[in-house]
Each structure stands twice: as C-alpha cells, then as structure tokens.
Design a protein around this motif. Structure first.
Motif, mmCIF file in Angstrom:
data_model
loop_
_atom_site.group_PDB
_atom_site.id
_atom_site.type_symbol
_atom_site.label_atom_id
_atom_site.label_comp_id
_atom_site.label_asym_id
_atom_site.label_seq_id
_atom_site.Cartn_x
_atom_site.Cartn_y
_atom_site.Cartn_z
ATOM 1 N N GLU A 266 -18.331 -22.699 60.429
ATOM 2 C CA GLU A 266 -18.350 -22.020 61.724
ATOM 3 C C GLU A 266 -19.758 -21.572 62.088
ATOM 4 O OE1 GLU A 266 -15.453 -18.996 61.054
ATOM 5 O OE2 GLU A 266 -13.740 -20.331 61.474
ATOM 6 N N ALA A 267 -20.522 -21.092 61.104
ATOM 7 C CA ALA A 267 -21.910 -20.698 61.368
ATOM 8 C C ALA A 267 -22.761 -21.903 61.739
ATOM 9 C CB ALA A 267 -22.495 -20.004 60.138
ATOM 10 N N LEU A 268 -22.385 -23.065 61.229
ATOM 11 C CA LEU A 268 -23.102 -24.297 61.557
ATOM 12 C C LEU A 268 -22.811 -24.760 62.981
ATOM 13 C CD1 LEU A 268 -24.853 -26.664 60.359
ATOM 14 C CD2 LEU A 268 -22.694 -27.742 59.715
ATOM 15 N N GLY A 269 -21.688 -24.323 63.520
ATOM 16 C CA GLY A 269 -21.302 -24.751 64.864
ATOM 17 C C GLY A 269 -20.093 -25.659 64.874
ATOM 18 N N ALA A 270 -19.498 -25.888 63.695
ATOM 19 C CA ALA A 270 -18.256 -26.651 63.621
ATOM 20 C C ALA A 270 -17.070 -25.719 63.865
ATOM 21 C CB ALA A 270 -18.130 -27.320 62.259
ATOM 22 N N ASN A 271 -15.909 -26.290 64.058
ATOM 23 C CA ASN A 271 -14.691 -25.507 64.217
ATOM 24 C C ASN A 271 -13.900 -25.585 62.914
ATOM 25 O OD1 ASN A 271 -15.078 -24.960 67.069
ATOM 26 N ND2 ASN A 271 -14.589 -27.113 67.420
ATOM 27 N N GLY A 272 -13.852 -24.475 62.174
ATOM 28 C CA GLY A 272 -13.103 -24.450 60.926
ATOM 29 C C GLY A 272 -11.609 -24.460 61.197
ATOM 30 N N VAL A 273 -10.897 -25.385 60.555
ATOM 31 C CA VAL A 273 -9.457 -25.533 60.769
ATOM 32 C C VAL A 273 -8.742 -25.375 59.438
ATOM 33 C CG1 VAL A 273 -7.622 -27.035 61.637
ATOM 34 C CG2 VAL A 273 -9.907 -27.138 62.665
ATOM 35 N N ASN A 274 -7.681 -24.584 59.426
ATOM 36 C CA ASN A 274 -6.913 -24.352 58.209
ATOM 37 C C ASN A 274 -5.812 -25.400 58.095
ATOM 38 O OD1 ASN A 274 -5.855 -23.211 55.905
ATOM 39 N ND2 ASN A 274 -4.703 -21.637 57.000
ATOM 40 N N VAL A 275 -5.981 -26.333 57.168
ATOM 41 C CA VAL A 275 -4.990 -27.380 56.929
ATOM 42 C C VAL A 275 -4.745 -27.468 55.432
ATOM 43 C CG1 VAL A 275 -4.453 -29.845 57.158
ATOM 44 C CG2 VAL A 275 -5.762 -28.695 58.957
ATOM 45 N N ALA A 276 -3.483 -27.490 55.021
ATOM 46 C CA ALA A 276 -3.159 -27.612 53.597
ATOM 47 C C ALA A 276 -3.653 -28.946 53.059
ATOM 48 C CB ALA A 276 -1.652 -27.505 53.390
ATOM 49 N N PHE A 277 -4.037 -28.964 51.788
ATOM 50 C CA PHE A 277 -4.579 -30.170 51.172
ATOM 51 C C PHE A 277 -3.664 -31.382 51.388
ATOM 52 C CE2 PHE A 277 -4.759 -33.072 47.541
ATOM 53 C CZ PHE A 277 -6.109 -33.377 47.497
ATOM 54 N N SER A 278 -2.381 -31.204 51.168
ATOM 55 C CA SER A 278 -1.448 -32.333 51.265
ATOM 56 C C SER A 278 -1.281 -32.840 52.693
ATOM 57 C CB SER A 278 -0.079 -31.923 50.708
ATOM 58 O OG SER A 278 0.442 -30.812 51.424
ATOM 59 N N GLU A 279 -1.659 -32.026 53.674
ATOM 60 C CA GLU A 279 -1.483 -32.410 55.075
ATOM 61 C C GLU A 279 -2.732 -33.026 55.690
ATOM 62 O OE1 GLU A 279 -0.233 -28.825 56.959
ATOM 63 O OE2 GLU A 279 1.642 -28.690 55.825
ATOM 64 N N VAL A 280 -3.825 -33.083 54.920
ATOM 65 C CA VAL A 280 -5.091 -33.565 55.465
ATOM 66 C C VAL A 280 -5.032 -35.023 55.935
ATOM 67 C CG1 VAL A 280 -7.486 -34.139 54.858
ATOM 68 C CG2 VAL A 280 -6.579 -31.868 54.364
ATOM 69 N N PRO A 281 -4.494 -35.963 55.142
ATOM 70 C CA PRO A 281 -4.493 -37.354 55.621
ATOM 71 C C PRO A 281 -3.830 -37.518 56.986
ATOM 72 C CG PRO A 281 -3.972 -37.292 53.289
ATOM 73 C CD PRO A 281 -3.971 -35.872 53.756
ATOM 74 N N GLY A 282 -2.681 -36.873 57.178
ATOM 75 C CA GLY A 282 -2.009 -36.964 58.472
ATOM 76 C C GLY A 282 -2.819 -36.326 59.583
ATOM 77 N N ALA A 283 -3.480 -35.196 59.268
ATOM 78 C CA ALA A 283 -4.290 -34.512 60.275
ATOM 79 C C ALA A 283 -5.498 -35.356 60.682
ATOM 80 C CB ALA A 283 -4.747 -33.153 59.743
ATOM 81 N N LEU A 284 -6.125 -36.034 59.719
ATOM 82 C CA LEU A 284 -7.231 -36.934 60.043
ATOM 83 C C LEU A 284 -6.747 -38.123 60.870
ATOM 84 C CD1 LEU A 284 -9.161 -36.996 56.638
ATOM 85 C CD2 LEU A 284 -10.144 -36.323 58.838
ATOM 86 N N GLU A 285 -5.628 -38.656 60.488
ATOM 87 C CA GLU A 285 -5.101 -39.837 61.181
ATOM 88 C C GLU A 285 -4.753 -39.530 62.627
ATOM 89 O OE1 GLU A 285 -2.220 -43.494 59.844
ATOM 90 O OE2 GLU A 285 -1.530 -41.464 59.407
ATOM 91 N N ARG A 286 -4.203 -38.334 62.872
ATOM 92 C CA ARG A 286 -3.783 -37.968 64.227
ATOM 93 C C ARG A 286 -4.904 -37.368 65.054
ATOM 94 N NH1 ARG A 286 0.115 -35.554 61.107
ATOM 95 N NH2 ARG A 286 -0.581 -33.482 61.771
ATOM 96 N N GLY A 287 -6.066 -37.118 64.455
ATOM 97 C CA GLY A 287 -7.169 -36.517 65.186
ATOM 98 C C GLY A 287 -7.076 -35.011 65.303
ATOM 99 N N VAL A 288 -6.176 -34.383 64.534
ATOM 100 C CA VAL A 288 -6.094 -32.925 64.520
ATOM 101 C C VAL A 288 -7.390 -32.351 63.959
ATOM 102 C CG1 VAL A 288 -4.877 -30.938 63.532
ATOM 103 C CG2 VAL A 288 -3.594 -32.952 64.302
ATOM 104 N N ILE A 289 -7.980 -33.059 63.000
ATOM 105 C CA ILE A 289 -9.290 -32.714 62.461
ATOM 106 C C ILE A 289 -10.149 -33.963 62.442
ATOM 107 C CG2 ILE A 289 -8.562 -30.743 61.062
ATOM 108 C CD1 ILE A 289 -8.418 -32.587 58.644
#
Length: 350
Positions: free
Chosen positions: A181-204
């Motif tokens: 966040e200090a760098l200027g990115a948007n920190g998003v809270n996603v559980a480890f197991s949910e990351v692949p789906g979040a990347l695939e859908r563009g959530v992160i």
C-alpha cells in the motif's frame, strides 16, 4: 459457525482414533500447516507420524491432520490451540497477528535475503515469540520453520517494483500488505487457496507467496511473471503445544520432544531452505533443473539496485514505524535490541 462445528467434530474424530492405543502411550492430537505444501509433506507429517513415535519407542502416539483438511482458517489455529481442543498446532505466524500484532516482528520483509540470515533473524526473535505465545495463546513454542522467500507472482507484464503501483496485490502478511500500500499498490486480502481463482478472474493482478509454495499450488498456471524481490519475508511457521498439555508431560517426555523437534524437524527444514529459492525459480521459469517435477515457463524479473533501495526506504520510513504503533513501545524496544541488531535495522520510537 458451521466451519467451527465441523472443525471441532474433526478434532473429536482425532480423539476417537486414539481409543485403541495402549494405556501407557502419551496421545497427541496434532494439526499441521497447509497439507499440499512441501513443509507439511516433507517435514511435518513424517516427523509427527513416524519419527517422533519411533524415537519414543511407542510411548508417544500421534493422530494428525492439517488445518485446511479440518476447515480451520489459518488465523484460528492458535486460538483453538489456546482452548486445548488439540495438543499441537502449526501455521504461519503472520496468520495470528490479528490477535498478536507484536508477532509481526518475526517476519519483517526485505531484511533477510538468505536462509542463513533468516535463521539468524528467527533465532534473535525466538525469546520474544515464546513470550508472545505464552501470553496470547497459552502455548509452548516447539519450533519455528521457514517457508521459502516470499516472492511476487503477476499476471501481465511487470519489469520493476514501480510496475506494482495501482495493481491489486495479495500480500502474504500484514507487513507485506502495508508495504504494498505504501508503494501505491492496492493490498487485497485473499486466502492462499483462493489465489489461483482470483488471478484467473482478475480479482487480483499479483500475489505474494513462497516460490516453492506457488509452484506446488499451481500459481504458475494463472500467472506469467515472477518477481524475486523478497517482499514477503520468509513466512515462518510456528509449531506450538498447548501449555496445559505440555505441563502434564514428564520432564523426560518434554526433553525427548524438544530434542527430537530440534534435530529431526526444525534443523532439516532450515537446511532445505538453503538453496531452495534457486531450485524453485528453476521450476517456475525453466531456467535450470527442476527437482520437483515439470518446469513452468514464467518470465523471471530480478530486482534492480533501484528496486531494493526503494523497498528498504519504504520499509524503514513507513512500514516499521506503523508496526511500532500497533505493537507498542515495549515490544519494539525488545525487537530493536535483538532482531534489529541482528539485521542492522532500528525501528524509530516516538
């Protein structure tokens, strides 16, 4: 509520499995970290289910599962251990910082670039961690073992730290998220197991985890750029025993467990961490031999001197002062006198 009930039922099942064991055996219910990752497969499960029972000559009987197999969130493991629902629990220390913000000082990003440096940092922090677990979780720390350095997986082109600005990035812990966040990115809270789906859908757009963990979990299937700057530290996993259970053991049994954990679990896990990043990068990029299986073909993005300088500036001027406010002056002073001296960083106290 349903998840908590199912978790408690799973623990009850663990206890039921112990009914057939000899009366003289010391029964331990053990809950490990992520079942799919190398730390659990290579070290946790073999140690608790095979090596420790063998070393005790049958005096210790272990029933083991993992928090993800039970449906327990990582942040709940030490809370439930505190209640004595199971005897031994292990998970990433950063998962527990909501209950113990001072625990963030165990895994400060960007201050340890090798396994040797990370181990020195952990050893310096260990007395603090032991006190935190005793006070916050009624637990005895048995071991602190590392995941590999936490690196950045991105979907889409990134060539430098500057390119993370404006992107949605899953951090591996609170300090890492504050850094992003200090760098200027948007920190998003996603559980480890949910990351692949979040990347695939563009959530992160990007996510931080250990290189080996990301390989094992298939993150390379939904991302294409790998930035190796260690933004997430080493994500140490704490293994702890409920203090009521610990105090019920004989001094001989306590010594046996301590000695075996140190020599056959903790030390081998740290030894494996040395050089692991190079092998993990080979697995993710195809640049070199992958000992874990078929290599992926991610694009490697190495940190420049400018990236490292910018990262250290943000760490020392923003991230650590913010942590000092959450942790309090007493803990920060202890950190400065131990970990800080080891890594050459001092957190300013107002």
């Amino acid at each position: 509520m349903k998840k908590t009930v199912s978790s408690l039922l799973a623990v009850s099942a663990l206890g039921a499995g112990m009914m057939a064991t000899p009366a003289f055996a010391e029964d331990l219910s053990v809950v490990g970290s992520w079942s799919s990752l190398p730390l659990n497969k290579q070290f946790e499960t073999p140690f608790w289910t095979e090596e420790l029972p063998a070393a005790s000559n049958g005096d210790i009987n272990v029933q083991m599962t993992t928090h993800d197999q039970m449906g327990i969130g990582g942040g709940d493991v030490f809370r439930i251990l505190n209640d004595g629902v199971f005897d031994v629990g292990m998970t990433v220390a950063d998962y527990a910082v909501g209950d113990a913000p001072e625990l963030e000082g165990l895994d400060v990003p960007l201050v340890a670039n090798t396994a040797e440096e990370a181990k020195a940092m952990v050893e310096a922090a260990r007395p603090m961690v032991e006190d935190i677990f005793k006070e916050r979780f009624n637990s005895k720390v048995l071991a602190i073992a590392p995941y590999p350095p936490q690196v950045v997986f991105c979907k889409g082109d990134v060539t430098s730290l500057e390119d993370l600005k404006g992107k949605k990035v899953r951090g591996s812990g609170r300090m890492t998220t504050k850094f992003l966040e200090a760098l200027g990115a948007n920190g998003v809270n996603v559980a480890f197991s949910e990351v692949p789906g979040a990347l695939e859908r563009g959530v992160i757009d990007c996510a931080v985890t250990g290189a080996g963990s990301g390989y094992s979990a298939g993150w390379w299937e939904v991302s294409d750029h790998l930035m190796t700057i260690p933004l997430g530290g080493w994500d140490p996993v704490v293994t702890a025993m409920n203090f009521d259970k610990w105090n019920s053991l004989s001094p001989e049994m306590q010594k046996l467990i301590t000695d075996e954990v140190n020599s056959k679990f903790e030390a081998p896990a740290w030894a494996a961490a040395a050089g692991a990043l190079e092998a993990d990068i080979a697995c993710l990029t195809g640049n070199g031999t992958c000992p874990a299986g078929d290599p992926a073909s991610m694009t490697l993005v190495e940190a420049s001197d400018a990236d490292l300088a910018k990262a250290k500036e943000i760490l020392t001027t923003v991230v650590l002062p913010e942590w000092a406010e959450r942790a309090g002056a007493e803990w920060v002073t202890r950190w400065n006198d131990t970990v800080g001296k080891t890594v050459g960083v001092a957190v300013p106290l107002s």
